[in-house]
Write an enzyme that holds these catalytic residues in place. Structure first.
Site, PDB file in Angstrom:
ATOM      1  N   GLY A  71       0.813  -1.206   0.000  1.00  0.00           N
ATOM      2  CA  GLY A  71       0.000   0.000   0.000  1.00  0.00           C
ATOM      3  C   GLY A  71       0.853   1.265   0.000  1.00  0.00           C
ATOM      4  N   THR A  72       1.933   1.236   0.768  1.00  0.00           N
ATOM      5  CA  THR A  72       2.797   2.414   0.867  1.00  0.00           C
ATOM      6  C   THR A  72       3.376   2.781  -0.494  1.00  0.00           C
ATOM      7  OG1 THR A  72       3.353   1.811   3.133  1.00  0.00           O
ATOM      8  CG2 THR A  72       4.852   3.344   2.023  1.00  0.00           C
ATOM      9  N   ASN A 151      -7.880   3.925   8.899  1.00  0.00           N
ATOM     10  CA  ASN A 151      -7.274   2.760   9.551  1.00  0.00           C
ATOM     11  C   ASN A 151      -7.343   2.816  11.070  1.00  0.00           C
ATOM     12  OD1 ASN A 151      -5.403   4.869   8.530  1.00  0.00           O
ATOM     13  ND2 ASN A 151      -3.969   3.875   9.930  1.00  0.00           N
ATOM     14  N   GLN A 179      -7.727  -0.041   3.621  1.00  0.00           N
ATOM     15  CA  GLN A 179      -8.596  -0.591   4.670  1.00  0.00           C
ATOM     16  C   GLN A 179      -9.976  -1.008   4.169  1.00  0.00           C
ATOM     17  OE1 GLN A 179      -7.897  -1.499   7.745  1.00  0.00           O
ATOM     18  NE2 GLN A 179      -5.822  -0.685   7.820  1.00  0.00           N
ATOM     19  N   SER A 199      -3.641  -3.279  -0.584  1.00  0.00           N
ATOM     20  CA  SER A 199      -2.546  -4.057  -0.004  1.00  0.00           C
ATOM     21  C   SER A 199      -3.030  -5.450   0.347  1.00  0.00           C
ATOM     22  CB  SER A 199      -2.022  -3.344   1.239  1.00  0.00           C
ATOM     23  OG  SER A 199      -0.999  -4.101   1.831  1.00  0.00           O
ATOM     24  N   HIS A 201      -1.653  -7.737   2.656  1.00  0.00           N
ATOM     25  CA  HIS A 201      -1.568  -8.299   4.015  1.00  0.00           C
ATOM     26  C   HIS A 201      -2.674  -7.832   4.957  1.00  0.00           C
ATOM     27  CE1 HIS A 201       0.284  -4.982   6.522  1.00  0.00           C
ATOM     28  NE2 HIS A 201       0.590  -4.520   5.326  1.00  0.00           N
ATOM     29  N   THR A 237      11.833  -7.976 -11.451  1.00  0.00           N
ATOM     30  CA  THR A 237      11.204  -9.295 -11.578  1.00  0.00           C
ATOM     31  C   THR A 237      10.026  -9.413 -10.619  1.00  0.00           C
ATOM     32  OG1 THR A 237      13.316 -10.234 -12.207  1.00  0.00           O
ATOM     33  CG2 THR A 237      11.635 -11.786 -11.475  1.00  0.00           C
ATOM     34  N   CYS A 325       1.758   2.557  13.444  1.00  0.00           N
ATOM     35  CA  CYS A 325       2.911   3.358  13.063  1.00  0.00           C
ATOM     36  C   CYS A 325       3.226   4.408  14.103  1.00  0.00           C
ATOM     37  CB  CYS A 325       2.655   4.058  11.734  1.00  0.00           C
ATOM     38  SG  CYS A 325       1.987   2.955  10.520  1.00  0.00           S
TER      39      CYS A 325
HETATM   40  C1  LIG Z   1      -1.670  -0.491   6.078  1.00  0.00           C
HETATM   41  C2  LIG Z   1      -2.025   0.748   5.360  1.00  0.00           C
HETATM   42  C3  LIG Z   1      -1.177   1.286   4.373  1.00  0.00           C
HETATM   43  C4  LIG Z   1       0.188   0.698   4.073  1.00  0.00           C
HETATM   44  O1  LIG Z   1       0.105  -0.518   3.401  1.00  0.00           O
HETATM   45  P1  LIG Z   1       1.403  -1.488   3.380  1.00  0.00           P
HETATM   46  O2  LIG Z   1       1.022  -2.575   2.432  1.00  0.00           O
HETATM   47  O3  LIG Z   1       1.576  -1.967   4.781  1.00  0.00           O
HETATM   48  O4  LIG Z   1       2.542  -0.677   2.901  1.00  0.00           O
HETATM   49  C5  LIG Z   1      -1.580   2.418   3.696  1.00  0.00           C
HETATM   50  N1  LIG Z   1      -2.771   2.985   3.955  1.00  0.00           N
HETATM   51  C6  LIG Z   1      -3.620   2.509   4.887  1.00  0.00           C
HETATM   52  C7  LIG Z   1      -4.925   3.177   5.112  1.00  0.00           C
HETATM   53  C8  LIG Z   1      -3.272   1.377   5.625  1.00  0.00           C
HETATM   54  O5  LIG Z   1      -4.102   0.916   6.544  1.00  0.00           O
END
Ligand SMILES: *Cc1c(COP(=O)(O)O)cnc(C)c1O
Length: 391
Positions: A71-72, A151, A179, A199, A201, A237, A325
């Site tokens: 996500g980042t 989040n 989210q 994202s 995970h 890759t 965070c």
């Molecule tokens: C977790 C999160 C991210 C970051 O995602 P990652 O895959 O951990 O880098 C970005 N935005 C929101 C709203 C999140 O909850």
């Protein structure tokens, strides 16, 4: 001791179906997706299936999905990429005060490079007003970046209304949907979204993989160079096992969405009501109804959130104070502060985010343990014992 994981907005366990398919692509189908031989073609097939599975979940075209490391990276690629591609048109960006750090710090970086950013305030429930977005738009506005669901407090934003506004004004619209992806219905066309971050995970897929939806025709400069992968927008890759796992996790999240939301809403409301009934001097943070089905965020007055977390951990309960965070730093959550919550009350906040593994018994256990912990911490609080507090 019972172990209760209530931190699903931080991350989730990888579901068994996903582990199984990833295993195939770590072992038998290990090829490089760019190779022309059969090993490469197998890997390529997995990659393209995942692209379809993810596109389907948000009603996009598969060729509009670009895999990233999470996500980042998707947020960075969307915001910096749009800024660089449109800087001749203008240098003004609109976002909100309650974004994830992946958006906020990317915007801070752009400010250092000469871009101007408006950080919109929110109301006491963490809602952004469409009217405020409208007022902030200028002739040189090139991008609006707004999260779908927060989040920390779970508040769901009026994305569709802002999307319509952005389209009318010809401004690129980016949504951090990390989210909400797999948790809320998303239609990128109906909502007029040009760029969307997701994202893996957070939806029972592996860590280190995510994607950016990039609407056909939207101009975004790449941030990395060195290969033709992801049509040169994200060279290197491909992490095929993770991508395949992400794809399946997305498909399964879509299939289970309605039923799981109904189940989680019941558990969430039971937890919220139980806390409000059993514990005095407590407040719910975030919107009472317009919120994610899995999010509980409360502030216990006269309690220090970090101590609360440690005591819950000793009882086997994993939760979070504010966002993962910001935990570890002494600054209270920027989201709670933006909602007008005082530093003292923000410090006593607790986020519990439910997920697939949680049962009603988990909630009962939590409601059994929490009142005692809060009472114990308050008994040590000078403020609480100064006689000023009426019970
Ligand atoms: C977790 C999160 C991210 C970051 O995602 P990652 O895959 O951990 O880098 C970005 N935005 C929101 C709203 C999140 O909850």
């Amino acid at each position: 001791m019972r172990k209760v994981y209530l931190d699903h907005s931080a991350t989730t366990p990888v579901r068994p179906e996903v582990v199984e398919v990833m295993n195939q692509y770590l072992t038998n189908n290990f090829g490089n997706a760019s190779s022309v031989h059969s090993f490469g073609r197998e890997a390529r097939k997995g990659l393209e299936t995942a692209r379809e599975q993810i596109a389907n979940l948000i009603k996009a075209q598969p060729e509009e999905i670009f895999f990233t490391s999470g996500g980042t990276e998707a947020d960075n690629m969307a915001i910096i990429g749009t800024a660089f591609a449109n800087q001749k048109k203008g240098k003004h960006i609109i976002t909100t005060q309650i974004e994830h750090h992946a958006v906020l710090e990317t915007c801070h970086h752009l400010e250092k490079l000469g871009f101007e950013v408006t950080y919109l305030p929110v109301d006491k429930n963490a809602l952004v007003s469409v009217e405020k977005v409208k007022e902030a738009i200028r002739d040189d506005t090139i991008l609006i970046s707004m999260m779908h669901a927060n989040n920390e407090v779970g508040t769901i934003q009026p994305v569709k209304e802002v999307g319509a506004l952005a389209k009318e004004k010809g401004i690129v619209f980016h949504v951090d949907a990390v989210q909400s992806f797999g948790k809320l219905p998303i239609d990128v066309n109906e909502m007029n979204i040009d760029l969307l971050s997701a994202s893996s995970h957070k939806i029972y897929g592996p860590k280190g993989i995510g994607c950016l939806f990039l609407r056909k025709g939207t101009k975004v400069e790449p941030l990395m160079f060195g290969g033709a992968q992801e049509r040169k927008r994200r060279p290197g890759t491909e992490n095929v096992p993770a991508i395949v796992g992400f794809g399946l996790a997305a498909e399964l999240a879509g299939k289970e969405m309605a039923q799981e939301n109904e189940r989680l809403t019941k558990l969430r409301d039971k937890l919220i009501q139980g806390i409000l009934e059993k514990i005095p001097h407590v407040q719910l943070n975030g919107h009472p109804t317009q919120r994610l089905a899995n999010n509980v965020n409360v502030s216990f007055h006269y309690v220090e959130g970090e101590s609360l977390l440690l005591m819950l951990d000793m009882k086997g309960i994993a939760a979070s104070s504010g966002s993962a965070c910001t935990s570890g730093s002494l600054d209270p959550s920027h989201v709670l502060l933006a909602m007008g919550i005082s530093h003292e009350i923000a410090h006593g906040s607790l986020r519990m985010t439910l997920g697939k593994v949680n049962t009603e018994e988990d909630i009962d256990y939590c409601l059994e343990v929490l009142p005692d912990i809060v009472a114990k911490l308050r008994s040590m609080s000078p403020l609480y014992n100064s006689g000023k507090i009426e019970n």
